[in-house]
Design a protein around this motif. Structure first.
Motif, PDB file in Angstrom:
ATOM      1  N   THR A  28       0.591  -7.072   7.309  1.00 12.19           N
ATOM      2  CA  THR A  28       0.650  -7.660   5.794  1.00 12.19           C
ATOM      3  C   THR A  28      -0.701  -8.979   6.035  1.00 12.19           C
ATOM      4  O   THR A  28      -1.550  -9.293   5.205  1.00 12.19           O
ATOM      5  CB  THR A  28       1.672  -7.665   5.008  1.00 12.19           C
ATOM      6  N   TYR A  32      -4.676  -9.087   5.171  1.00 12.82           N
ATOM      7  CA  TYR A  32      -5.725  -9.963   3.898  1.00 12.82           C
ATOM      8  C   TYR A  32      -6.223 -11.143   4.722  1.00 12.82           C
ATOM      9  O   TYR A  32      -7.603 -11.427   4.415  1.00 12.82           O
ATOM     10  CB  TYR A  32      -4.416 -10.844   3.370  1.00 12.82           C
ATOM     11  N   TYR A 269       2.007   3.540  -5.813  1.00 11.77           N
ATOM     12  CA  TYR A 269       1.692   2.128  -5.666  1.00 11.77           C
ATOM     13  C   TYR A 269       2.822   1.452  -4.816  1.00 11.77           C
ATOM     14  O   TYR A 269       3.592   0.699  -6.039  1.00 11.77           O
ATOM     15  CB  TYR A 269       1.321   1.062  -6.841  1.00 11.77           C
ATOM     16  N   ASP A 271       1.607  -1.537  -2.773  1.00 18.37           N
ATOM     17  CA  ASP A 271       0.981  -2.948  -2.518  1.00 18.37           C
ATOM     18  C   ASP A 271      -0.658  -2.309  -1.857  1.00 18.37           C
ATOM     19  O   ASP A 271      -0.867  -1.207  -1.888  1.00 18.37           O
ATOM     20  CB  ASP A 271       1.033  -4.108  -1.328  1.00 18.37           C
ATOM     21  N   PHE A 272      -1.125  -3.529  -1.819  1.00 14.66           N
ATOM     22  CA  PHE A 272      -2.523  -3.275  -2.436  1.00 14.66           C
ATOM     23  C   PHE A 272      -2.700  -3.244  -0.956  1.00 14.66           C
ATOM     24  O   PHE A 272      -3.538  -1.425  -0.403  1.00 14.66           O
ATOM     25  CB  PHE A 272      -3.514  -4.590  -2.428  1.00 14.66           C
ATOM     26  N   PRO A 273      -2.314  -3.066   0.293  1.00 14.49           N
ATOM     27  CA  PRO A 273      -2.991  -2.410   1.497  1.00 14.49           C
ATOM     28  C   PRO A 273      -2.403  -1.384   2.057  1.00 14.49           C
ATOM     29  O   PRO A 273      -2.838  -0.258   2.856  1.00 14.49           O
ATOM     30  CB  PRO A 273      -1.581  -3.401   2.700  1.00 14.49           C
ATOM     31  N   TYR A 275      -1.817   1.047  -0.592  1.00 13.47           N
ATOM     32  CA  TYR A 275      -2.741   2.142  -1.839  1.00 13.47           C
ATOM     33  C   TYR A 275      -4.111   2.042  -0.703  1.00 13.47           C
ATOM     34  O   TYR A 275      -4.524   3.410  -0.558  1.00 13.47           O
ATOM     35  CB  TYR A 275      -2.562   1.249  -2.490  1.00 13.47           C
ATOM     36  N   VAL A 276      -4.316   1.586   0.146  1.00 11.68           N
ATOM     37  CA  VAL A 276      -6.189   1.143   0.317  1.00 11.68           C
ATOM     38  C   VAL A 276      -5.756   1.761   2.059  1.00 11.68           C
ATOM     39  O   VAL A 276      -6.432   3.028   2.054  1.00 11.68           O
ATOM     40  CB  VAL A 276      -6.509  -0.385   0.913  1.00 11.68           C
TER      41      VAL A 276
END
Length: 444
Positions: A28, A32, A269, A271-273, A275-276
Motif C-alpha cells: 500500500t 501510493y 470495496y 480500499d483504493f489500491p 479496487y483499482v
C-alpha cells in the motif's frame, strides 16, 4: 538538484521498505508513493515519458498482485520477494536519474523526409493479408478454447517473426496512408483492424498493447494540429477501447489460472489500491519470485545461463534438440503441475537476473536504469523527427511496459520489430535527405 532529491528519496524509501515487516502495508505504501510520483511528474513534464510507463507497468503488473492475491495474508518468502522487487525498482530509478551524460545541445544531423515507392500500397496490403493468413486459425482456436491451449510445435522462429510483423504493421500503415498519402485516419485504421482483431482473439493483452499503443502514439506525434475536441475524443476513445479489450480478454483466458495459481476475482470495496487492482493485470510475479528465492537457497545460481537465452533464441529447436528453455517455462514445472506445453509464468524484470546472480543482480538492474535513460533520449529524438522514425520511438513505450513483465520476451519481440521496421523502410518508402541544423534538446 531535482534529480539528487529524487535519488535521496529513493534511497530513503528503500530503507523504509527494509524495516517494514507488514506485507500489505508495504504494498500500500509503495502503491501510493509510485502513483503520487506518476501524477506529480506527468503534470510537471506535461507529457508522458518512458520512466512514467515503467512505473505504471510496475503498478499494473506487480503491485496489483499484492491486493488481488495475497491481501493481508502472506508468508515470509512473499514478503521478501515484494521487498526485493520494490528495492530493485528503486535501484533502477536511481540508475535512471543518475545518468547525467545527456545534455541539451544543438546537433547537426541529417533530416529526412519520406515518399512512397511505386507499389508500396500493394506491398503493405499484401503484408497484412500474409499476416492474417498465417495467424487466423491459431487466433480462432485461442479465442474458442483459451490462449493456453496446447501448441502443435510450430517453429518458434517463424511464429516470433510473424508476431513482430503484426505489432508493427498498423503503425507503418498509418504512416503510409495518413502521413504520406494524406488520407483520413479512418483508412489506415480500417486496414489495421484485421491485425487488431487477430491480436484480440489470441487472448493476450500485451501483444494488443504493443500494436495498438504503437499505432496510437505514432498518430499523436504525426498529427501536428493543436489539441481539439476531435483529438480529445479520439484519445479518449482509444483509451476506452484498449481498457475494454483488456477487460474482455479476462473472459477468454483458460482454466489454468482458475485452478490453483492466480485467481483474479472482483471483491467488495476495501480500499483504493484493491479496487483499482481489479482492473489491472496480476501476472504472479511476486509468487514466482518468492518460489525462486526458496529454490536458490539450496541450488546454485545459473551465472548467465538464463539471461543468455537472448543470444541464441533465434536458433530453431528443430536444429538444436537440446536447446534450453526460458526460465518462465522450465522453472514453474519444477514445483507445480497441470500446465499445457505452451504455458509460461512471468518472473518480471528481475527474474532471469536473480536466477543468474541472486541479490547481486541489483547492480545490473541499476545499469538497466541507466540504459532506460539513454532510451529516453532516443525516444525524444525519434518522436521529434516527425518522419518514419516516429514509429520506432512509439514502439519504445509498449516495449518498456512489457519489459517489466518479461524482459527477454519483450526484447525478442522488439528485435523482430526492428527487423521489419528497416525492411518496410527499404521496400515501401524512399528516403530523401534534407540538410539542416536540427535543434534538439531533452529536458527530461
Amino acid at each position: 538538484m531535482n534529480k539528487l532529491i529524487k535519488i535521496v528519496l529513493l534511497i530513503l524509501f528503500s530503507l523504509i521498505i527494509v524495516m517494514l515487516d507488514d506485507f500489505y502495508m508495504i504494498g500500500t505504501f509503495y502503491f501510493y508513493s509510485l502513483l503520487g510520483f506518476l501524477i506529480f511528474d506527468v503534470i510537471k513534464q506535461k507529457k508522458i515519458i518512458l520512466i512514467h510507463i515503467w512505473c505504471l507497468g510496475f503498478i499494473y503488473i506487480i503491485l496489483s498482485e499484492v491486493f488481488l492475491i495475497f491481501g493481508e495474508t502472506s508468508n515470509l518468502y512473499a514478503l521478501n520477494a515484494l521487498k526485493y522487487l520494490i528495492i530493485a525498482n528503486n535501484f533502477l530509478l536511481i540508475g535512471y536519474y543518475s545518468n547525467t551524460n545527456i545534455k541539451n545541445n544543438i546537433i547537426k544531423t541529417k533530416k529526412f523526409t519520406y515518399n512512397a515507392k511505386k507499389g508500396g500500397a500493394f506491398l503493405l496490403i499484401a503484408s497484412i493479408l500474409f499476416y492474417v493468413a498465417m495467424t487466423w486459425q491459431e487466433a480462432i482456436r485461442s479465442f474458442a478454447m483459451g490462449r493456453e491451449v496446447d501448441t502443435d510445435g510450430e517453429s518458434f522462429v517463424i511464429g516470433s517473426v510473424v508476431n513482430a510483423m503484426g505489432f508493427l504493421l498498423p503503425s507503418v500503415t498509418l504512416f503510409y496512408f495518413y502521413h504520406i498519402k494524406k488520407k483520413s485516419l479512418l483508412i489506415p485504421f480500417l486496414f489495421s483492424t484485421p491485425v487488431f482483431l487477430i491480436l484480440f482473439m489470441s487472448g493476450s493483452r500485451f501483444p494488443l498493447l504493443f500494436s495498438f499503443l504503437g499505432f496510437f502514439i505514432t498518430y499523436q506525434n504525426l498529427n501536428t494540429a493543436k489539441i481539439s475536441v476531435k483529438k480529445i475524443f479520439l484519445m479518449s476513445s482509444a483509451v476506452i477501447i484498449l481498457l475494454s479489450a483488456s477487460l474482455a480478454m479476462k473472459e477468454f483466458r483458460s482454466g489454468i489460472k482458475l485452478n490453483n495459481n492466480y485467481i483474479e476475482s472482483d471483491s467488495n470495496y476495501k480500499d483504493f489500491p484493491t479496487y483499482v487492482s481489479q482492473y489491472l493485470s496480476n501476472e504472479g510475479v511476486i509468487d514466482m519470485t518468492s518460489l525462486m528465492m526458496r529454490h536458490f537457497e539450496s541450488h546454485e545460481h545459473l551465472y548467465g545461463k538464463s539471461s543468455s537465452f537472448l543470444l541464441y533464441f533465434w536458433v530453431p529447436r528443430e536444429l538444436w534438440n537440446d536447446k534450453p528453455t526460458m526460465l518462465g517455462h522450465w522453472f514453474v514445472r519444477e514445483y507445480r503441475s497441470g500446465f499445457v506445453s505452451g504455458h509460461s509464468s512471468s518472473f518480471g524484470f528481475t527474474g532471469d537476473l536473480f536466477a543468474d546472480f541472486g541479490y547481486f543482480s541489483i547492480i545490473l538492474i541499476f545499469l538497466i536504469g541507466r540504459l532506460l535513460r539513454n532510451a529516453e533520449n532516443f525516444r525524444a529524438k525519434s518522436l521529434a523527427s516527425k518522419n518514419y522514425n516516429v514509429i520506432i520511438g512509439a514502439m519504445l513505450f509498449p516495449y518498456v511496459f512489457f519489459f517489466v513483465r518479461s524482459p527477454i520476451t519483450a526484447t525478442m519481440t522488439f528485435l523482430g520489430i526492428l527487423f521489419f521496421f528497416y525492411l518496410f523502410k527499404r521496400v515501401i518508402f524512399s528516403e530523401v535527405v534534407i540538410n539542416k541544423k536540427n535543434s534538439f534538446g531533452n529536458k527530461n
